[in-house]
Write an enzyme that holds these catalytic residues in place. Structure first.
Site, PDB file in Angstrom:
ATOM      1  N   THR A 133      -1.074  71.503 -11.107  1.00 42.53           N
ATOM      2  CA  THR A 133      -1.515  71.000  -9.187  1.00 42.53           C
ATOM      3  C   THR A 133      -0.645  72.184  -7.689  1.00 42.53           C
ATOM      4  O   THR A 133       0.042  71.891  -8.475  1.00 42.53           O
ATOM      5  CB  THR A 133      -1.630  69.485  -8.999  1.00 42.53           C
ATOM      6  OG1 THR A 133      -1.382  69.588  -7.597  1.00 42.53           O
ATOM      7  CG2 THR A 133       0.023  69.183  -9.737  1.00 42.53           C
ATOM      8  N   ASP A 134      -1.346  72.243  -6.916  1.00 43.73           N
ATOM      9  CA  ASP A 134      -1.205  72.351  -6.000  1.00 43.73           C
ATOM     10  C   ASP A 134       0.391  71.116  -5.361  1.00 43.73           C
ATOM     11  O   ASP A 134       0.791  71.960  -4.738  1.00 43.73           O
ATOM     12  CB  ASP A 134      -1.498  73.066  -4.526  1.00 43.73           C
ATOM     13  CG  ASP A 134      -2.129  71.525  -4.362  1.00 43.73           C
ATOM     14  OD1 ASP A 134      -2.350  70.487  -4.848  1.00 43.73           O
ATOM     15  OD2 ASP A 134      -2.934  71.515  -3.122  1.00 43.73           O
ATOM     16  N   GLU A 135       0.497  70.588  -5.736  1.00 40.80           N
ATOM     17  CA  GLU A 135       1.526  69.092  -4.887  1.00 40.80           C
ATOM     18  C   GLU A 135       2.465  69.500  -5.939  1.00 40.80           C
ATOM     19  O   GLU A 135       3.753  68.810  -4.861  1.00 40.80           O
ATOM     20  CB  GLU A 135       0.867  67.809  -5.926  1.00 40.80           C
ATOM     21  CG  GLU A 135      -0.541  67.353  -5.462  1.00 40.80           C
ATOM     22  CD  GLU A 135      -0.495  65.665  -5.316  1.00 40.80           C
ATOM     23  OE1 GLU A 135       0.390  65.134  -4.791  1.00 40.80           O
ATOM     24  OE2 GLU A 135      -1.991  66.083  -5.395  1.00 40.80           O
ATOM     25  N   TYR A 158       4.728  61.958  -9.907  1.00 38.10           N
ATOM     26  CA  TYR A 158       3.909  62.819 -10.417  1.00 38.10           C
ATOM     27  C   TYR A 158       3.914  64.178 -10.703  1.00 38.10           C
ATOM     28  O   TYR A 158       3.550  64.495 -10.838  1.00 38.10           O
ATOM     29  CB  TYR A 158       2.327  61.929  -9.424  1.00 38.10           C
ATOM     30  CG  TYR A 158       1.046  63.131 -10.002  1.00 38.10           C
ATOM     31  CD1 TYR A 158       0.531  63.661 -10.891  1.00 38.10           C
ATOM     32  CD2 TYR A 158       0.500  64.128  -8.667  1.00 38.10           C
ATOM     33  CE1 TYR A 158      -0.168  64.726 -11.534  1.00 38.10           C
ATOM     34  CE2 TYR A 158      -0.438  64.457  -8.886  1.00 38.10           C
ATOM     35  CZ  TYR A 158      -0.720  65.575 -10.050  1.00 38.10           C
ATOM     36  OH  TYR A 158      -1.708  66.342 -10.985  1.00 38.10           O
ATOM     37  N   LYS A 162       4.583  66.826 -13.455  1.00 36.72           N
ATOM     38  CA  LYS A 162       3.914  68.241 -13.159  1.00 36.72           C
ATOM     39  C   LYS A 162       4.409  69.316 -13.667  1.00 36.72           C
ATOM     40  O   LYS A 162       4.487  70.477 -13.796  1.00 36.72           O
ATOM     41  CB  LYS A 162       2.529  68.032 -12.526  1.00 36.72           C
ATOM     42  CG  LYS A 162       1.106  67.332 -12.539  1.00 36.72           C
ATOM     43  CD  LYS A 162       0.636  67.686 -14.581  1.00 36.72           C
ATOM     44  CE  LYS A 162       0.007  68.653 -13.648  1.00 36.72           C
ATOM     45  NZ  LYS A 162      -0.601  69.047 -15.613  1.00 36.72           N
ATOM     46  N   ASP A 289       0.637  54.074   5.336  1.00 40.03           N
ATOM     47  CA  ASP A 289       0.420  55.002   5.105  1.00 40.03           C
ATOM     48  C   ASP A 289       1.060  55.103   3.543  1.00 40.03           C
ATOM     49  O   ASP A 289       2.347  53.650   3.344  1.00 40.03           O
ATOM     50  CB  ASP A 289       1.468  56.366   5.798  1.00 40.03           C
ATOM     51  CG  ASP A 289       0.501  57.610   5.180  1.00 40.03           C
ATOM     52  OD1 ASP A 289      -0.092  57.944   4.596  1.00 40.03           O
ATOM     53  OD2 ASP A 289       1.303  58.744   6.238  1.00 40.03           O
TER      54      ASP A 289
END
Length: 351
Positions: A133-135, A158, A162, A289
């Site tokens: 993932t780009d996260e 998360y 990753k 948020d």
């Protein structure tokens, strides 16, 4: 016949990939633990198809993985298996570490040993492709994009898990020589997406007449990638990618979250108008948020385009229209998913 071992092949991206791979004549061994997001109904059309074998199991079960490798002798292993929802990682980070880190390590060890025992020609052609993932790159300001050399700076349990799995894949290449490839993708959307994620969640709540929750001011930016484009990118990297390299996969479709929600509302107003005739954007409700919410992601996928010739085929407007239509036409699939413990409630509030 080409054979691939696909892990996580009953999840959102993995299942879309498996469906397309089998349609293209690939023999797929599909290993999935069937956690809440894994759904065999997604694979219904492959029932009795000799080119698809589903195996219920965990990537961390080294004995099982070893048996599958030795029995089926795959030409490649593609790892989609992951816990993938930021909100859930806030509530339960341990599960993410167990699957994404410990599980990936077990898978890598089994694959390494299998690969080392292959005949020279088959070993030379073998690939292990890790879907990420780009996260892992963290968050961006108002300008700039993630490249393959952007330093890792994960901000959620998360993305941290990753990032760790990405590092393990890299280490197994540099330490053991395992022929690996890694892809880091932007936010996917499309058919068969579990409805805890933004787009299917908004569709489901909009149809139910419920408030449409938008985190913070709704101006968080994501680069949206239609899942079929992502699947094509993975196949491209698998067949053309340079061993040991990472390739970013993006949709060239940066949108604020509020823009995505409003686009869905507009499409549903045309396709399935409310009984009172009011626009669905009136259902939008701003909520507190997400803790540690990354402000902006954007992918520079020029390496994948320039070196391997891939670029996305679908604009966001095309992809979101198709996606809304798919969910309208497949409400039974959604209802079956929601028969479980998840009923569109907000999660990830423990922080």
């Amino acid at each position: 016949m080409t054979t691939w071992l696909v892990t996580g092949g009953a999840g959102f991206i993995g299942a879309n990939f498996v469906l397309e791979a089998v349609a293209k004549g690939i023999h797929v061994i599909n290993l999935d633990a069937l956690t809440y997001a894994g759904n065999l109904k997604t694979l219904d059309r492959l029932q009795d198809n000799p080119d698809h074998l589903f195996v219920h199991g965990d990537i961390g079960d080294r004995d099982l993985v070893t048996r599958l490798l030795l029995e089926h002798r795959p030409d490649a292993v593609l790892n989609f298996a992951a816990e993938s929802h930021v909100d859930r990682s806030i509530d339960g980070p341990g599960t993410f570490v167990q699957t994404n880190v410990v599980g990936t390590l077990g898978l890598l060890e089994a694959v390494r040993d299998y690969w080392k025992a292959l005949p020279a020609e088959k070993a030379e052609a073998f690939r292990f492709l890790h879907v990420s993932t780009d996260e892992v790159y963290g968050t961006l300001g108002e300008t700039g994009k993630f490249t393959e050399t952007t330093p890792y700076a994960p901000n959620s349990p998360y993305s941290a898990s990753k990032a760790a799995s990405d590092h393990l894949v890299r280490a197994f290449h540099h330490t053991y020589g395992l022929p690996v490839l890694t892809t880091n993708c932007s936010n996917n959307y499309g058919p068969y997406h579990f409805p805890e994620k933004l787009i299917p969640l908004v569709i489901a709540k909009a149809l139910a007449g419920e408030p449409l929750p938008v985190y913070g001011d709704g101006k968080q930016v994501r680069d949206w990638l239609f899942v079929a484009d992502h699947c094509e990118a993975i196949r491209t990297v698998l067949t053309k990618g340079k061993v040991g390299e990472t390739y970013n996969v993006g949709g060239n479709s940066e949108k604020q979250n509020i823009e995505v929600v409003e686009a869905i509302c507009a499409l549903l107003d045309v396709r399935r108008p409310r009984a009172d005739g009011k626009p669905r954007r009136q259902q939008i409700t701003y909520v507190s948020d997400r803790p540690g919410h990354d402000r902006r992601y954007a992918i520079d996928a020029s390496k994948l385009k320039n070196e391997l010739g891939w670029e996305p085929k679908h604009s966001f407007e095309q992809g979101i229209s198709f996606t809304v239509d798919w969910y309208l036409d497949n409400q039974q699939w959604v209802n079956d998913v929601l028969d479980g413990s998840y009923r569109l409630q907000r999660i990830g509030t423990d922080a």
